[in-house]
Design a protein around this motif. Structure first.
Motif, PDB file in Angstrom:
ATOM      1  N   UNK A  82      22.817  79.519  58.574  1.00  0.00           N
ATOM      2  CA  UNK A  82      22.288  80.253  59.731  1.00  0.00           C
ATOM      3  C   UNK A  82      23.353  81.149  60.369  1.00  0.00           C
ATOM      4  N   UNK A  83      22.945  82.336  60.741  1.00  0.00           N
ATOM      5  CA  UNK A  83      23.784  83.326  61.424  1.00  0.00           C
ATOM      6  C   UNK A  83      24.940  83.849  60.578  1.00  0.00           C
ATOM      7  N   UNK A  84      24.879  83.676  59.260  1.00  0.00           N
ATOM      8  CA  UNK A  84      25.933  84.234  58.408  1.00  0.00           C
ATOM      9  C   UNK A  84      25.692  85.727  58.214  1.00  0.00           C
ATOM     10  N   UNK A  85      26.698  86.409  57.733  1.00  0.00           N
ATOM     11  CA  UNK A  85      26.630  87.856  57.548  1.00  0.00           C
ATOM     12  C   UNK A  85      25.577  88.204  56.497  1.00  0.00           C
ATOM     13  N   UNK A  86      24.591  89.010  56.846  1.00  0.00           N
ATOM     14  CA  UNK A  86      23.539  89.361  55.887  1.00  0.00           C
ATOM     15  C   UNK A  86      23.981  90.450  54.906  1.00  0.00           C
ATOM     16  N   UNK A  87      23.203  90.588  53.854  1.00  0.00           N
ATOM     17  CA  UNK A  87      23.366  91.647  52.838  1.00  0.00           C
ATOM     18  C   UNK A  87      24.803  91.737  52.326  1.00  0.00           C
ATOM     19  N   UNK A  88      25.364  90.576  51.968  1.00  0.00           N
ATOM     20  CA  UNK A  88      26.763  90.511  51.537  1.00  0.00           C
ATOM     21  C   UNK A  88      26.897  90.251  50.040  1.00  0.00           C
ATOM     22  N   UNK A  89      27.860  90.940  49.456  1.00  0.00           N
ATOM     23  CA  UNK A  89      28.288  90.711  48.081  1.00  0.00           C
ATOM     24  C   UNK A  89      29.710  90.169  48.175  1.00  0.00           C
ATOM     25  N   UNK A  90      29.927  89.003  47.572  1.00  0.00           N
ATOM     26  CA  UNK A  90      31.262  88.415  47.587  1.00  0.00           C
ATOM     27  C   UNK A  90      31.766  88.266  46.167  1.00  0.00           C
ATOM     28  N   UNK A  91      33.087  88.276  46.022  1.00  0.00           N
ATOM     29  CA  UNK A  91      33.673  88.180  44.695  1.00  0.00           C
ATOM     30  C   UNK A  91      34.927  87.317  44.735  1.00  0.00           C
ATOM     31  N   UNK A  92      35.141  86.598  43.642  1.00  0.00           N
ATOM     32  CA  UNK A  92      36.374  85.845  43.421  1.00  0.00           C
ATOM     33  C   UNK A  92      36.841  86.175  42.010  1.00  0.00           C
ATOM     34  N   UNK A  93      37.944  86.902  41.910  1.00  0.00           N
ATOM     35  CA  UNK A  93      38.545  87.221  40.613  1.00  0.00           C
ATOM     36  C   UNK A  93      39.606  86.181  40.301  1.00  0.00           C
ATOM     37  N   UNK A  94      39.585  85.658  39.091  1.00  0.00           N
ATOM     38  CA  UNK A  94      40.633  84.773  38.600  1.00  0.00           C
ATOM     39  C   UNK A  94      41.527  85.625  37.706  1.00  0.00           C
ATOM     40  N   UNK A  95      42.775  85.781  38.120  1.00  0.00           N
ATOM     41  CA  UNK A  95      43.680  86.719  37.467  1.00  0.00           C
ATOM     42  C   UNK A  95      44.960  86.014  37.022  1.00  0.00           C
ATOM     43  N   UNK A  96      45.375  86.276  35.793  1.00  0.00           N
ATOM     44  CA  UNK A  96      46.670  85.810  35.302  1.00  0.00           C
ATOM     45  C   UNK A  96      47.734  86.743  35.862  1.00  0.00           C
ATOM     46  N   UNK A  97      48.706  86.186  36.564  1.00  0.00           N
ATOM     47  CA  UNK A  97      49.694  87.027  37.232  1.00  0.00           C
ATOM     48  C   UNK A  97      51.004  86.280  37.459  1.00  0.00           C
ATOM     49  N   UNK A  98      52.053  87.049  37.597  1.00  0.00           N
ATOM     50  CA  UNK A  98      53.355  86.515  37.989  1.00  0.00           C
ATOM     51  C   UNK A  98      53.520  86.543  39.504  1.00  0.00           C
ATOM     52  N   UNK A  99      52.586  87.182  40.218  1.00  0.00           N
ATOM     53  CA  UNK A  99      52.688  87.314  41.666  1.00  0.00           C
ATOM     54  C   UNK A  99      52.452  85.982  42.363  1.00  0.00           C
ATOM     55  N   UNK A 100      53.106  85.826  43.497  1.00  0.00           N
ATOM     56  CA  UNK A 100      52.881  84.655  44.351  1.00  0.00           C
ATOM     57  C   UNK A 100      51.577  84.848  45.120  1.00  0.00           C
ATOM     58  N   UNK A 101      50.998  83.756  45.593  1.00  0.00           N
ATOM     59  CA  UNK A 101      49.762  83.852  46.382  1.00  0.00           C
ATOM     60  C   UNK A 101      49.928  84.837  47.537  1.00  0.00           C
TER      61      UNK A 101
END
Length: 122
Positions: A82-101
């Protein structure tokens, strides 16, 4: 090299395939730009839509990008809170990287900036 997650979200004005396609493509391209990602380093992508969006699969937009047809993609329905942001597209990319979080840059576009104002960039 580690697998890291990069988050992002955006919104659309209407539930149309064209809007979902354009917004998803813009979001992925922005995450790639901000993090200098090579598609060969992407392990997988999880995409979600809020329950008020059902006219298109956002993965179709990702597959349209050069080289992304081989990346495993999964679409899912976002929780109907309830009351969450409507019409939203969310993404989570899993990437191999040497970078720190702490070096990763997450992307929040459109009205989705309010989801994580601490991570939104100008």
């Amino acid at each position: 090299m580690k697998v890291r997650g990069i988050r992002g979200a955006t919104t659309v004005n209407e539930d149309t395939p064209e809007e979902i396609f354009a917004a998803t493509k813009e979001l992925i391209e922005e995450i790639v730009r901000l993090n200098d990602i090579d598609v060969d380093d992407v392990a997988s992508v999880l995409l979600t839509l809020t329950p008020d969006l059902s006219s298109a699969f956002p993965a179709k937009a990702v597959r349209s990008l050069p080289g992304w047809q081989w990346v495993p993609l999964m679409c899912a329905r976002e929780l109907d809170v309830p009351n969450s942001l409507p019409r939203s597209v969310r993404v989570l990319l899993h990437v191999n990287t040497e970078k720190a979080q702490s070096e990763l840059v997450h992307a929040y576009l459109g009205e989705a900036v309010q989801l994580r104002p601490d991570l939104a960039r100008d």
